[in-house]
Design a protein around this motif. Structure first.
Motif, PDB file in Angstrom:
ATOM      1  N   ALA A 230       0.467  -9.652  -1.398  1.00 47.20           N
ATOM      2  CA  ALA A 230      -0.490 -10.129  -0.773  1.00 47.20           C
ATOM      3  C   ALA A 230      -1.331  -9.347   0.050  1.00 47.20           C
ATOM      4  CB  ALA A 230      -0.155 -11.744   0.094  1.00 47.20           C
TER       5      ALA A 230
ATOM      6  N   THR B 184      -2.475 -15.268  -1.679  1.00 45.42           N
ATOM      7  CA  THR B 184      -3.404 -14.381  -1.443  1.00 45.42           C
ATOM      8  C   THR B 184      -4.591 -14.398  -1.306  1.00 45.42           C
ATOM      9  OG1 THR B 184      -1.819 -13.046  -3.344  1.00 45.42           O
ATOM     10  CG2 THR B 184      -4.001 -12.036  -2.725  1.00 45.42           C
TER      11      THR B 184
ATOM     12  N   GLY C 102      -5.246  -5.915   0.976  1.00 40.60           N
ATOM     13  CA  GLY C 102      -4.707  -6.509  -0.092  1.00 40.60           C
ATOM     14  C   GLY C 102      -5.875  -6.831  -1.184  1.00 40.60           C
TER      15      GLY C 102
END
Length: 526
Positions: A51, A125, A133
């Motif tokens: 993530a 995520t 990320g």
């Protein structure tokens, strides 16, 4: 597409790089076959949590420790089922994507991998939305259903035919929902995946991987484990340990002169071989369309007639790159040679002069090329000095080069202070979309005030909707032709990938393709 990706250090020639070596389990042979290998890398592994990581080192870890629903086969750019046994768009709009998981999937801790974990991984995520990320790659997801343990259905906000390629990348890594918090990053430095390898340990100096006995998939590991040793920003050490025989091979980023030098190393079992593969890293000149000089099309066209790409790739990069004549590189479907077709493959000073005179530009054109070698390496300054000389030698330009520290460079581009500057691009996935939408779509990364309504309003939405990527070729051809005519950016070169190896190491060629996936499992040491 990563918003700061264009400022990433190039992955190819003349940058700090990765090296890999063969030791691992020092005695050698695993029960399942294959000796261990040791990998030295100058890229950092900035994250072990998918993530967060959005850098080459972290994605190298993700591609080997985690599974995705799909993955890129060796030598290929079309994603194929991995954790999934099948994935398909439903309907004709490329807005609903359904995957059915393979049976028997397990994480390295022994837990079963189900559709709950897939749904959890993507939603996590997106929820964390870490600034470092890959959440931006998943922004087309509206919702996810998991109607049973083996089925997952993605509902997309807009048509996105490149969705399979996005989830085949590191952004699609599947984590165990019992070991990763839903709303924050995992903080213990561990990684729990269902990939070919498991992460045993990691610190500032090294990372150790062993074969994951719980793995269920197509890959057949040819070694018994991998150790990564970190040589951050130390090219000299990389070359030294390769020459001394302390490592078996070096991968990605040895300076061009070192690759040329090492290719001549011979002598019995000390022979060193340079293996070349396909790369998709590119570099462009970017023009600020609002600049009083660079914003004039005749000036940009004159530059397109004068820049000698072959001289750059041979003189500066010593053949470790190839000339690039379009925004979509060779090896990526829908590539054409729009700039070569319009401006030729060698300098044409008379045509450059004619286009300037036709615009009543009679005085020498004064401009500055801005570079940031603190980010891209010293070769960038050499490259820009060479470009400036090409332009000045024509008698039509008066060009200088200004090198700027990276932090200032980034700020100045955002402020619109530069007329001409560099862009290096490393793709997230090997599709023409990743070389076009980030540059010319909404909220693009160029910062150069260019907006062509046909590209942003018609072509990009059209190509995004075509799940048959070959059906997008005509549209991508039109897009490349428009860019070659209007020249908001000038393509310069496309990087090659290299592995420099000592004897008894095989399989490197399977990690030197346009997917940019380094496959631990293909490496074998005799």
């Amino acid at each position: 597409m990563r918003r700061n990706q264009w400022l990433a250090a190039p992955l190819g020639a003349a940058t700090a790089a990765a090296l890999l070596s063969g030791c691992g389990s020092q005695d050698g042979t695993a029960a399942g076959g294959g000796k261990g290998v040791v990998m030295g890398i100058s890229d950092k592994v900035k994250a072990t949590d998918p993530a967060s990581g959005y850098d080459p080192g972290s994605w190298l870890l993700f591609n080997n420790v985690f599974q995705s629903l799909l993955s890129f086969p060796k030598g290929g750019t079309t994603p194929e089922p991995d954790a999934a046994q099948s994935c398909n768009f439903e309907g004709g709009e490329s807005k609903t994507y359904k995957c059915v998981l393979r049976s028997g999937l397990k994480f390295s801790n022994g837990n079963s991998l189900t559709s709950k974990d897939v749904k959890y991984s993507f939603e996590r995520t997106l929820k964390i939305n870490d600034e470092n990320g890959p959440a931006v790659m998943l922004s087309s997801i509206a919702s996810i259903d998991a109607p049973d343990d083996k089925t997952v259905v993605f509902h997309l906000k807009t048509s996105d035919a490149t969705f399979p390629s996005k989830i085949a990348s590191g952004a699609g890594s599947i984590v165990d929902h019992t070991e990763y918090p839903a709303d924050k990053l995992r903080s213990d430095g561990k990684a729990t995946g269902s990939g070919v390898y498991k992460l045993d340990s990691i610190n500032d100096k090294s990372a150790n991987f062993s074969v994951n006995d719980s793995y269920s998939g197509k890959a057949k590991p040819k070694n018994n484990g991998v150790t990564m040793k970190f040589f951050t920003d130390d090219q000299a050490a990389l070359k030294k340990v390769l020459e001394s025989g302390d490592v078996d091979f070096a991968y990605r980023g040895l300076a061009a002169k070192d690759i040329a030098d090492l290719s001549n190393k011979t002598g019995g079992d000390q022979k060193i071989e340079v293996i070349q593969g396909t790369g998709a890293e590119v570099q462009h000149l970017v023009f600020n369309m609002s600049d009083p000089v660079a914003g004039k099309l005749p000036i940009r066209k004159a530059m397109a007639y004068l820049v000698d790409r072959e001289a750059l790739v041979q003189g500066v990069y010593q053949g470790t790159a190839t000339s690039l004549y379009s925004i979509i590189p060779a090896g990526i479907a829908s590539h054409n040679t729009a700039f070569f077709d319009r401006y030729g493959g060698s300098p044409q000073p008379e045509k450059a002069k004619a286009v300037l005179r036709a615009a009543n530009i009679k005085d020498k054109v004064k401009l500055t090329l801005h570079s940031t070698p603190t980010r891209y390496g010293p070769a960038m300054d050499q490259e820009f000095q060479a470009i400036a000389k090409m332009l000045n030698d024509s008698g039509l330009f008066e060009v200088d080069v200004q090198s700027v520290p990276f932090d200032q460079y980034e700020k100045d581009i955002k402020a619109g202070k530069y007329g001409v500057y560099a862009l290096g691009w490393v793709p997230d996935y090997p599709d023409a979309d990743n070389f076009t939408q980030p540059f010319f779509g909404p909220d693009n990364v160029l910062g150069n005030n260019y907006d062509n309504k046909e590209i942003s309003g018609t072509i990009i939405p059209s190509t995004s909707a075509k799940s048959d990527r070959t059906a997008a070729t005509v549209d991508y051809g039109r897009l490349q032709d428009i860019v070659a005519e209007e020249i908001p950016i000038l393509p310069l070169w496309q990087g090659k990938q290299y592995a420099v190896t000592r004897p008894n190491v095989t399989g490197l060629q399977w990690s030197l393709d346009a997917s940019t996936v380094f496959r631990f499992w293909e490496i074998a040491k005799g």
